[in-house]
Enzyme design. Structure first.
Site, PDB file in Angstrom:
ATOM      1  N   ASN A 252       0.843  -1.195   0.000  1.00  0.00           N
ATOM      2  CA  ASN A 252       0.000   0.000   0.000  1.00  0.00           C
ATOM      3  C   ASN A 252       0.879   1.246   0.000  1.00  0.00           C
ATOM      4  O   ASN A 252       1.964   1.273   0.580  1.00  0.00           O
ATOM      5  CB  ASN A 252      -1.033   0.001   1.137  1.00  0.00           C
ATOM      6  CG  ASN A 252      -0.468  -0.269   2.506  1.00  0.00           C
ATOM      7  OD1 ASN A 252       0.569  -0.893   2.657  1.00  0.00           O
ATOM      8  ND2 ASN A 252      -1.163   0.203   3.526  1.00  0.00           N
ATOM      9  N   ILE A 253       0.389   2.257  -0.699  1.00  0.00           N
ATOM     10  CA  ILE A 253       1.140   3.498  -0.890  1.00  0.00           C
ATOM     11  C   ILE A 253       0.202   4.659  -0.576  1.00  0.00           C
ATOM     12  O   ILE A 253      -0.774   4.892  -1.300  1.00  0.00           O
ATOM     13  CB  ILE A 253       1.645   3.602  -2.348  1.00  0.00           C
ATOM     14  CG1 ILE A 253       2.492   2.368  -2.717  1.00  0.00           C
ATOM     15  CG2 ILE A 253       2.439   4.899  -2.546  1.00  0.00           C
ATOM     16  CD1 ILE A 253       2.811   2.246  -4.205  1.00  0.00           C
ATOM     17  N   GLU A 254       0.478   5.347   0.539  1.00  0.00           N
ATOM     18  CA  GLU A 254      -0.431   6.406   0.995  1.00  0.00           C
ATOM     19  C   GLU A 254       0.010   7.779   0.490  1.00  0.00           C
ATOM     20  O   GLU A 254       1.052   7.925  -0.136  1.00  0.00           O
ATOM     21  CB  GLU A 254      -0.516   6.353   2.528  1.00  0.00           C
ATOM     22  CG  GLU A 254      -1.079   5.004   2.986  1.00  0.00           C
ATOM     23  CD  GLU A 254      -1.288   4.899   4.487  1.00  0.00           C
ATOM     24  OE1 GLU A 254      -0.735   5.717   5.250  1.00  0.00           O
ATOM     25  OE2 GLU A 254      -2.033   3.966   4.876  1.00  0.00           O
TER      26      GLU A 254
ATOM     27  N   CYS B 268      -4.224   0.688  -2.307  1.00  0.00           N
ATOM     28  CA  CYS B 268      -4.062  -0.560  -1.556  1.00  0.00           C
ATOM     29  C   CYS B 268      -3.004  -1.458  -2.186  1.00  0.00           C
ATOM     30  O   CYS B 268      -2.750  -1.399  -3.393  1.00  0.00           O
ATOM     31  CB  CYS B 268      -5.369  -1.332  -1.527  1.00  0.00           C
ATOM     32  SG  CYS B 268      -6.712  -0.514  -0.680  1.00  0.00           S
TER      33      CYS B 268
ATOM     34  N   GLU C 140      -3.204  -4.601  -2.857  1.00  0.00           N
ATOM     35  CA  GLU C 140      -3.785  -5.500  -3.863  1.00  0.00           C
ATOM     36  C   GLU C 140      -3.814  -4.838  -5.232  1.00  0.00           C
ATOM     37  O   GLU C 140      -3.434  -5.425  -6.242  1.00  0.00           O
ATOM     38  CB  GLU C 140      -5.229  -5.865  -3.475  1.00  0.00           C
ATOM     39  CG  GLU C 140      -5.377  -6.589  -2.159  1.00  0.00           C
ATOM     40  CD  GLU C 140      -5.582  -5.659  -0.977  1.00  0.00           C
ATOM     41  OE1 GLU C 140      -4.899  -4.606  -0.909  1.00  0.00           O
ATOM     42  OE2 GLU C 140      -6.414  -5.980  -0.122  1.00  0.00           O
TER      43      GLU C 140
ATOM     44  N   CYS D  14     -10.600  -4.534   0.728  1.00  0.00           N
ATOM     45  CA  CYS D  14     -11.668  -3.542   0.621  1.00  0.00           C
ATOM     46  C   CYS D  14     -12.508  -3.784  -0.640  1.00  0.00           C
ATOM     47  O   CYS D  14     -12.132  -4.555  -1.535  1.00  0.00           O
ATOM     48  CB  CYS D  14     -11.092  -2.126   0.626  1.00  0.00           C
ATOM     49  SG  CYS D  14     -10.458  -1.574  -0.971  1.00  0.00           S
TER      50      CYS D  14
HETATM   51  O1  LIG Z   1      -6.956  -4.953   2.240  1.00  0.00           O
HETATM   52  C1  LIG Z   1      -6.439  -3.843   2.471  1.00  0.00           C
HETATM   53  C2  LIG Z   1      -6.938  -2.984   3.468  1.00  0.00           C
HETATM   54  C3  LIG Z   1      -6.301  -1.764   3.657  1.00  0.00           C
HETATM   55  N1  LIG Z   1      -5.229  -1.415   2.892  1.00  0.00           N
HETATM   56  C4  LIG Z   1      -4.511  -0.158   3.145  1.00  0.00           C
HETATM   57  C5  LIG Z   1      -5.145   1.128   2.705  1.00  0.00           C
HETATM   58  C6  LIG Z   1      -4.484   2.101   3.660  1.00  0.00           C
HETATM   59  O2  LIG Z   1      -3.182   2.446   3.183  1.00  0.00           O
HETATM   60  C7  LIG Z   1      -4.298   1.322   4.937  1.00  0.00           C
HETATM   61  C8  LIG Z   1      -5.373   1.571   5.984  1.00  0.00           C
HETATM   62  O3  LIG Z   1      -6.646   1.380   5.443  1.00  0.00           O
HETATM   63  O4  LIG Z   1      -4.310  -0.033   4.543  1.00  0.00           O
HETATM   64  C9  LIG Z   1      -4.731  -2.266   1.926  1.00  0.00           C
HETATM   65  O5  LIG Z   1      -3.719  -1.973   1.288  1.00  0.00           O
HETATM   66  N2  LIG Z   1      -5.377  -3.430   1.734  1.00  0.00           N
HETATM   67 ZN   LIG Z   2      -8.306  -2.167  -1.274  1.00  0.00          ZN
END
Ligand SMILES: O=c1ccn([C@H]2C[C@H](O)[C@@H](CO)O2)c(=O)[nH]1
Ligand SMILES: [Zn+2]
Length: 133
Positions: free
Chosen positions: A40-42, A51, A53, A84
């Protein structure tokens, strides 16, 4: 499957999560047998976060693989992590059906896209002309 889980665990280490501090890793297997990883990359603009995935799936597609078979996802959750809704829809688009959900304790739940996203909207549901067929 274990190769996918190991790849997802490794990818998780690259997560860019200064806001949530919640690291997620994913690994996708294409029809070719090749594995694509993602984390995941915020972003400071929170809604732009991607996310793990979808990072992995988009890497696969951008390298020419559109038919995907399996995904493993791992995070530090009490039970196996659950993807999600947006990621479920993207998994459905590219045919991922074998889904392994894991946590850091090694708890594993295997599932399918039909279980995670029943009654889904798909490419075949609309015609190219835009009219209902
Ligand atoms: O299945 C998931 C659930 C959450 N996130 C990430 C999104 C965000 O960066 C952090 C918190 O929601 O986790 C994912 O990458 N995958
Ligand atoms: Zn997701």
């Amino acid at each position: 499957m274990e190769d996918l889980a190991a790849a997802a665990l490794k990818a998780r280490e690259h997560a860019y999560v200064p806001y949530s501090k919640f690291k997620v890793g994913a690994a996708v297997k294409g029809k070719s047998g090749k594995i694509y990883t993602g984390c995941n990359i915020e972003n400071a603009s929170y809604g732009l976060s991607n996310c793990a995935e979808r990072t992995a799936i988009f890497k696969a597609v951008s390298e020419g693989e559109q038919e995907l078979l399996a995904i493993a996802i791992v995070a530090d959750t009490a039970g196996p992590v659950s993807p999600c809704g947006a990621c479920r829809q993207v998994m459905a688009e590219f045919g991922i059906n074998e889904i392994s959900l894991l946590n850091m304790d090694g708890d594993l739940r295997t599932t399918t896209i039909d279980e995670l996203l029943p009654f889904s909207f798909a490419r075949g549901d609309f015609s190219e002309d835009g009219d209902k067929i």
